[in-house]
Design a protein around this motif. Structure first.
Motif, PDB file in Angstrom:
ATOM      1  N   HIS A   1      55.552  57.828  63.743  1.00  0.00           N
ATOM      2  CA  HIS A   1      54.179  57.591  64.174  1.00  0.00           C
ATOM      3  C   HIS A   1      54.046  56.258  64.920  1.00  0.00           C
ATOM      4  N   CYS A   2      54.848  55.272  64.535  1.00  0.00           N
ATOM      5  CA  CYS A   2      54.835  54.005  65.270  1.00  0.00           C
ATOM      6  C   CYS A   2      55.244  54.219  66.724  1.00  0.00           C
ATOM      7  N   ARG A   3      56.309  54.968  66.944  1.00  0.00           N
ATOM      8  CA  ARG A   3      56.788  55.206  68.298  1.00  0.00           C
ATOM      9  C   ARG A   3      55.793  56.026  69.107  1.00  0.00           C
ATOM     10  N   LEU A   4      55.221  57.056  68.494  1.00  0.00           N
ATOM     11  CA  LEU A   4      54.224  57.858  69.200  1.00  0.00           C
ATOM     12  C   LEU A   4      52.984  57.031  69.527  1.00  0.00           C
ATOM     13  N   ALA A   5      52.563  56.185  68.601  1.00  0.00           N
ATOM     14  CA  ALA A   5      51.364  55.383  68.823  1.00  0.00           C
ATOM     15  C   ALA A   5      51.571  54.365  69.936  1.00  0.00           C
ATOM     16  N   MET A   6      52.777  53.788  70.027  1.00  0.00           N
ATOM     17  CA  MET A   6      53.032  52.833  71.112  1.00  0.00           C
ATOM     18  C   MET A   6      52.957  53.521  72.468  1.00  0.00           C
ATOM     19  N   MET A   7      53.498  54.741  72.564  1.00  0.00           N
ATOM     20  CA  MET A   7      53.398  55.487  73.814  1.00  0.00           C
ATOM     21  C   MET A   7      51.965  55.911  74.092  1.00  0.00           C
ATOM     22  N   ALA A   8      51.238  56.295  73.041  1.00  0.00           N
ATOM     23  CA  ALA A   8      49.854  56.738  73.229  1.00  0.00           C
ATOM     24  C   ALA A   8      48.951  55.599  73.686  1.00  0.00           C
ATOM     25  N   ALA A   9      49.075  54.437  73.044  1.00  0.00           N
ATOM     26  CA  ALA A   9      48.227  53.296  73.417  1.00  0.00           C
ATOM     27  C   ALA A   9      48.484  52.877  74.859  1.00  0.00           C
ATOM     28  N   LEU A  10      49.752  52.842  75.252  1.00  0.00           N
ATOM     29  CA  LEU A  10      50.076  52.494  76.636  1.00  0.00           C
ATOM     30  C   LEU A  10      49.664  53.598  77.591  1.00  0.00           C
ATOM     31  N   GLY A  11      49.856  54.859  77.194  1.00  0.00           N
ATOM     32  CA  GLY A  11      49.487  55.976  78.061  1.00  0.00           C
ATOM     33  C   GLY A  11      47.998  56.051  78.331  1.00  0.00           C
ATOM     34  N   ASN A  12      47.184  55.758  77.323  1.00  0.00           N
ATOM     35  CA  ASN A  12      45.735  55.771  77.530  1.00  0.00           C
ATOM     36  C   ASN A  12      45.323  54.775  78.608  1.00  0.00           C
TER      37      ASN A  12
ATOM     38  N   ASN B   1      37.614  58.647  79.417  1.00  0.00           N
ATOM     39  CA  ASN B   1      37.809  58.854  77.987  1.00  0.00           C
ATOM     40  C   ASN B   1      38.883  59.918  77.786  1.00  0.00           C
ATOM     41  N   GLN B   2      39.889  59.618  76.990  1.00  0.00           N
ATOM     42  CA  GLN B   2      41.029  60.517  76.855  1.00  0.00           C
ATOM     43  C   GLN B   2      40.672  61.836  76.174  1.00  0.00           C
ATOM     44  N   MET B   3      39.714  61.866  75.292  1.00  0.00           N
ATOM     45  CA  MET B   3      39.313  63.118  74.667  1.00  0.00           C
ATOM     46  C   MET B   3      38.631  64.022  75.678  1.00  0.00           C
ATOM     47  N   ASP B   4      37.776  63.463  76.522  1.00  0.00           N
ATOM     48  CA  ASP B   4      37.155  64.257  77.582  1.00  0.00           C
ATOM     49  C   ASP B   4      38.204  64.743  78.575  1.00  0.00           C
ATOM     50  N   ALA B   5      39.164  63.894  78.899  1.00  0.00           N
ATOM     51  CA  ALA B   5      40.237  64.294  79.814  1.00  0.00           C
ATOM     52  C   ALA B   5      41.066  65.427  79.200  1.00  0.00           C
TER      53      ALA B   5
ATOM     54  N   LEU C   1      50.649  48.036  64.729  1.00  0.00           N
ATOM     55  CA  LEU C   1      49.522  47.579  65.539  1.00  0.00           C
ATOM     56  C   LEU C   1      49.093  48.661  66.524  1.00  0.00           C
ATOM     57  N   ALA C   2      50.069  49.379  67.101  1.00  0.00           N
ATOM     58  CA  ALA C   2      49.750  50.427  68.069  1.00  0.00           C
ATOM     59  C   ALA C   2      49.008  51.587  67.420  1.00  0.00           C
ATOM     60  N   MET C   3      49.283  51.880  66.156  1.00  0.00           N
ATOM     61  CA  MET C   3      48.544  52.955  65.484  1.00  0.00           C
ATOM     62  C   MET C   3      47.070  52.610  65.370  1.00  0.00           C
ATOM     63  N   PHE C   4      46.774  51.366  65.040  1.00  0.00           N
ATOM     64  CA  PHE C   4      45.376  50.932  65.025  1.00  0.00           C
ATOM     65  C   PHE C   4      44.792  50.959  66.438  1.00  0.00           C
ATOM     66  N   ALA C   5      45.591  50.529  67.423  1.00  0.00           N
ATOM     67  CA  ALA C   5      45.099  50.454  68.799  1.00  0.00           C
ATOM     68  C   ALA C   5      44.787  51.842  69.355  1.00  0.00           C
ATOM     69  N   ALA C   6      45.711  52.783  69.194  1.00  0.00           N
ATOM     70  CA  ALA C   6      45.499  54.136  69.718  1.00  0.00           C
ATOM     71  C   ALA C   6      44.303  54.809  69.043  1.00  0.00           C
ATOM     72  N   ALA C   7      44.207  54.666  67.730  1.00  0.00           N
ATOM     73  CA  ALA C   7      43.061  55.246  67.021  1.00  0.00           C
ATOM     74  C   ALA C   7      41.756  54.590  67.471  1.00  0.00           C
ATOM     75  N   GLY C   8      41.795  53.264  67.675  1.00  0.00           N
ATOM     76  CA  GLY C   8      40.600  52.570  68.150  1.00  0.00           C
ATOM     77  C   GLY C   8      40.194  52.990  69.555  1.00  0.00           C
TER      78      GLY C   8
ATOM     79  N   THR D   1      32.847  57.428  71.117  1.00  0.00           N
ATOM     80  CA  THR D   1      31.525  56.853  70.817  1.00  0.00           C
ATOM     81  C   THR D   1      30.770  56.466  72.087  1.00  0.00           C
ATOM     82  N   THR D   2      31.466  55.837  73.020  1.00  0.00           N
ATOM     83  CA  THR D   2      30.806  55.321  74.226  1.00  0.00           C
ATOM     84  C   THR D   2      30.973  56.231  75.434  1.00  0.00           C
ATOM     85  N   GLY D   3      31.944  57.135  75.406  1.00  0.00           N
ATOM     86  CA  GLY D   3      32.207  57.979  76.557  1.00  0.00           C
ATOM     87  C   GLY D   3      32.944  57.267  77.670  1.00  0.00           C
ATOM     88  N   GLU D   4      33.480  56.100  77.402  1.00  0.00           N
ATOM     89  CA  GLU D   4      34.194  55.317  78.409  1.00  0.00           C
ATOM     90  C   GLU D   4      35.655  55.142  77.997  1.00  0.00           C
ATOM     91  N   GLY D   5      36.452  54.647  78.949  1.00  0.00           N
ATOM     92  CA  GLY D   5      37.856  54.431  78.674  1.00  0.00           C
ATOM     93  C   GLY D   5      38.106  53.119  77.950  1.00  0.00           C
TER      94      GLY D   5
END
Length: 229
Positions: A96-107, A126-130, A201-208, A215-219
């Motif tokens: 999950h650490c490795r996936l989260a680091m890629m996800a946070a950077l990918g977003n 927003n990545q969910m809308d995308a 740290l990336a797991m918190f970042a990606a989830a955030g 919540t805001t509809g923005e990136g």
């Protein structure tokens, strides 16, 4: 009278000397007790968790694994049933650490430079809308991604099971060493610590990023910029 004065002076000196001797004797008698107390205190401190000093260190979290600071308030490290143990938990965390680091950077990358080729319809910041934009036009991309994840998880599960049984494989080790870092043990240990620290740290970042985007509809970059505006 002079004779009596000469006899009193040695008596007074003798009393003072006896008083000091008794004092130092009592002090030396208590010295071993203080040393034992310090020894007991140090042993007690060693048993406490580094992350939670008010809790005892879990027996299996002895600091030998990367990122181990004795943090286990729920006692998950002591679970040993239904195929879940400390080895399995360490494998899951690294994954999950490795996936989260890629996800946070990918977003951030997609928001700054646009979607990948073939995904031009995913224009939302927003990545969910995308994600749902891509699903509406090319659901086969999502299906292919899920199938790929199933294969990766199958191979990863085999490696985890065999490594746990043989004891010859560290959690998260797939033999990927293109730059030869594994040949330098101190350097490899440092990189393992950094991987876990940045991954957590990336797991918190990606989830955030995802939660704030929903919540805001923005990136992520737009939300960051709004903090300074």
């Amino acid at each position: 009278m002079p004779i009596s004065r000469k006899t009193k002076a040695p008596d007074m000196t003798m009393k003072v000397a006896l008083l000091f001797a008794a004092f130092f004797a009592s002090a030396s008698a208590f010295a071993p007790v203080q040393q034992n107390a310090r020894t007991q205190t140090s042993l007690f401190a060693e048993e406490m968790s580094k992350a939670l000093p008010f809790m005892k260190r879990p027996p299996l979290l002895d600091g030998s694994m990367a990122g181990d600071f004795g943090f286990d308030p729920l006692g998950l490290s002591e679970i040993n049933g239904v195929g879940i143990d400390l080895y399995w938990l360490a494998e899951a965390e690294i994954k999950h650490c490795r996936l989260a680091m890629m996800a946070a950077l990918g977003n951030i990358w997609v928001e700054a430079y646009g979607p990948a080729p073939g995904c031009e319809m995913a224009t939302a910041k927003n990545q969910m809308d995308a994600f749902w934009q891509l699903w509406d036009v090319h659901p086969q991309y999502i299906a292919a991604g899920l199938i790929g994840i199933m294969f990766v998880e199958a191979f990863s599960g085999i490696a985890t099971t065999s490594g746990r049984e043989s004891g010859m494989r560290a959690p998260g080790d797939f033999g990927l060493n293109p730059f030869g870092y594994a040949e330098d043990s101190p350097r490899l240990k440092k990189f393992k610590e950094q991987e876990i620290a940045n991954g957590r740290l990336a797991m918190f970042a990606a989830a955030g990023q995802i939660m704030q985007g929903m919540t805001t509809g923005e990136g992520a970059l737009e939300n960051l910029a709004s903090v300074f505006n």
